[in-house]
Design a protein around this motif. Structure first.
Motif, PDB file in Angstrom:
ATOM      1  N   GLN A  39       1.638   9.877   8.341  1.00 32.40           N
ATOM      2  CA  GLN A  39       2.852   9.073   8.507  1.00 32.40           C
ATOM      3  C   GLN A  39       2.700   8.082   9.655  1.00 32.40           C
ATOM      4  O   GLN A  39       3.105   6.914   9.547  1.00 32.40           O
ATOM      5  N   GLU A  40       2.094   8.525  10.743  1.00 29.92           N
ATOM      6  CA  GLU A  40       1.878   7.631  11.885  1.00 29.92           C
ATOM      7  C   GLU A  40       0.934   6.492  11.515  1.00 29.92           C
ATOM      8  O   GLU A  40       1.165   5.328  11.879  1.00 29.92           O
ATOM      9  N   ASP A  55      -1.367  17.313   9.414  1.00 27.69           N
ATOM     10  CA  ASP A  55      -2.032  16.164   8.809  1.00 27.69           C
ATOM     11  C   ASP A  55      -1.018  15.186   8.237  1.00 27.69           C
ATOM     12  O   ASP A  55      -1.213  13.964   8.305  1.00 27.69           O
ATOM     13  N   ALA A  56       0.061  15.709   7.668  1.00 25.58           N
ATOM     14  CA  ALA A  56       1.089  14.829   7.112  1.00 25.58           C
ATOM     15  C   ALA A  56       1.691  13.942   8.198  1.00 25.58           C
ATOM     16  O   ALA A  56       1.918  12.739   7.980  1.00 25.58           O
ATOM     17  N   ALA A  63       1.523  -0.586   8.135  1.00 30.76           N
ATOM     18  CA  ALA A  63       2.538  -1.115   7.226  1.00 30.76           C
ATOM     19  C   ALA A  63       2.357  -0.611   5.793  1.00 30.76           C
ATOM     20  O   ALA A  63       2.559  -1.355   4.826  1.00 30.76           O
ATOM     21  N   ALA A  64       1.980   0.644   5.647  1.00 34.67           N
ATOM     22  CA  ALA A  64       1.876   1.267   4.327  1.00 34.67           C
ATOM     23  C   ALA A  64       3.082   2.165   4.091  1.00 34.67           C
ATOM     24  O   ALA A  64       3.687   2.672   5.040  1.00 34.67           O
ATOM     25  N   ARG A  65       3.444   2.367   2.843  1.00 31.53           N
ATOM     26  CA  ARG A  65       4.554   3.254   2.485  1.00 31.53           C
ATOM     27  C   ARG A  65       4.014   4.672   2.317  1.00 31.53           C
ATOM     28  O   ARG A  65       3.032   4.890   1.615  1.00 31.53           O
ATOM     29  N   TYR A  66       4.683   5.617   2.924  1.00 32.86           N
ATOM     30  CA  TYR A  66       4.273   7.022   2.842  1.00 32.86           C
ATOM     31  C   TYR A  66       5.201   7.761   1.899  1.00 32.86           C
ATOM     32  O   TYR A  66       6.426   7.687   2.017  1.00 32.86           O
ATOM     33  N   VAL A  78       0.861  -1.184   0.000  1.00 30.53           N
ATOM     34  CA  VAL A  78       0.000   0.000   0.000  1.00 30.53           C
ATOM     35  C   VAL A  78       0.891   1.226   0.000  1.00 30.53           C
ATOM     36  O   VAL A  78       1.784   1.362   0.848  1.00 30.53           O
ATOM     37  N   LEU A  79       0.646   2.130  -0.966  1.00 30.52           N
ATOM     38  CA  LEU A  79       1.424   3.362  -1.069  1.00 30.52           C
ATOM     39  C   LEU A  79       0.485   4.551  -0.934  1.00 30.52           C
ATOM     40  O   LEU A  79      -0.502   4.665  -1.677  1.00 30.52           O
ATOM     41  N   VAL A  80       0.783   5.429   0.008  1.00 35.02           N
ATOM     42  CA  VAL A  80      -0.004   6.633   0.263  1.00 35.02           C
ATOM     43  C   VAL A  80       0.814   7.833  -0.218  1.00 35.02           C
ATOM     44  O   VAL A  80       1.936   8.049   0.245  1.00 35.02           O
TER      45      VAL A  80
END
Length: 345
Positions: free
Chosen positions: A54-55, A49-50, A61-64, A39-41
């Motif tokens: 990130q948290e 908000d950023a 377990a997603a990529r930010y 998962v890529l955000v």
């Protein structure tokens, strides 16, 4: 050469609670999928908000990734960073159902080489309030979300629920990164370029996404969305010039009436509104409430025409004040049953 698997790409700005709910909903869908999933955000939120995104990405377990402002550019960045050969686009104000990823992967893997993408239906969460009842009658707001439940194949699909073969996506150049609006129209453009290049978009009605009801809970949000959709239609006429068709744009008609015969303006507005309200009433019994909701819906749908009107002048094309984009005028659309609503008004 990409590894075999499914990369989920999510563009976001703000929407911290909605994004967390989406990441949580993806857990069950990832567990049910037989392929590896990432998962890529891709985010361009303000600092507070950023940090929250990130948290949440770390927790699930997603990529930010930090990304640009335009939604199409965000999605392109996500694909460039993706590890796998199948890409699923979903929006941050949506929820994944448990079988979503498995269905998309199985349908794409089982399809012939001419299939470049799979579209799934998106259903808006119901809520018992006046705004939801009014907009459930709309011919514009959410109609395209449900087409994959009504068709075997479409010429384009909304990217709140669209899986693509990475090689097909890259072959057509991905999303337009600088359309007229920050969001809107880039999904239509991508779908049309895929189909024109010979990559069919088939539908899987069991690959379901649920859209958060917040998109239709306020009058301002609904009006802004419809204006954006109308503006994007005029941009699409710039990049797909052969898809224009004559259209009775209500705002253009009222503007012309105001110039030519201002005393006729109330009568012309009443006639147009009555005709549009009758369409939105459909087969419902004409009760006081259904009539009021149909009239209100028709008036709100005119925001789409307002967007077309504004963009025609913005693009220096007043000759298109009575021209609309042919959203479904394409043999690529193969319906199992005729949809109750068609996009574009």
């Amino acid at each position: 050469m990409s590894d075999q698997g499914l990369s989920v790409v999510i563009p976001v700005k703000g929407r911290v609670p909605q994004m967390r709910r989406l990441l949580e909903s993806l857990r069950a869908s990832i567990e049910a999928c037989e392929e590896p999933v990432e998962v890529l955000v891709v985010d361009d939120s303000e600092p507070a908000d950023a940090r929250a995104h990130q948290e949440h990405c770390a927790a699930f377990a997603a990529r930010y990734l930090r990304g640009p402002r335009h939604v199409g550019a965000k999605r392109n960045d996500g694909v460039r960073a993706a590890a796998y050969d199948l890409i699923l686009f979903i929006d941050s104000d949506c929820l994944a159902t448990p079988q979503l990823l498995r269905r998309h992967a199985q349908t794409l893997r089982g399809a012939d080489e001419g299939v470049g993408a799979v579209a799934g239906p998106t259903f808006v969460q119901g809520v018992d309030n006046a705004m939801f009842r009014i907009m459930s009658r709309s011919r514009l707001l959410n109609s395209a979300f449900e087409w994959p439940a009504q068709a075997r194949q479409v010429g384009w699909a909304t990217t709140c629920n669209l899986a693509v073969r990475r090689d097909a996506f890259e072959a057509v150049g991905g999303f337009a990164e600088r359309p007229l609006t920050v969001v809107g129209g880039e999904d239509v453009d991508l779908g049309l370029r895929l189909t024109e290049a010979g990559h069919r978009i088939v539908c899987d009605r069991e690959a379901v996404v649920v859209h958060d009801k917040s998109s239709i809970e306020s009058l301002g949000t609904v009006c802004r969305r419809l204006i954006t959709y109308g503006r994007s239609g005029q941009w699409l006429l710039d990049v797909h010039a052969g898809r224009g068709r004559p259209k009775l744009n209500r705002v253009s008609a009222l503007s012309a009436t105001a110039v030519a015969g201002p005393l006729l303006l109330p009568a012309v507005a009443a006639v147009l509104l009555a005709a549009d309200a009758r369409q939105r009433l459909g087969d419902d019994a004409p009760t006081l409430r259904s009539l009021a909701e149909s009239i209100a819906c028709a008036g709100l749908d005119w925001c789409f025409d307002l967007g077309e009107f504004i963009a025609a002048w913005q693009l220096g094309r007043p000759d298109r004040l009575f021209t609309g984009f042919g959203w479904t005028d394409d043999p690529a659309f193969v319906w199992d049953r005729e949809p109750a609503q068609r996009y574009g008004g």
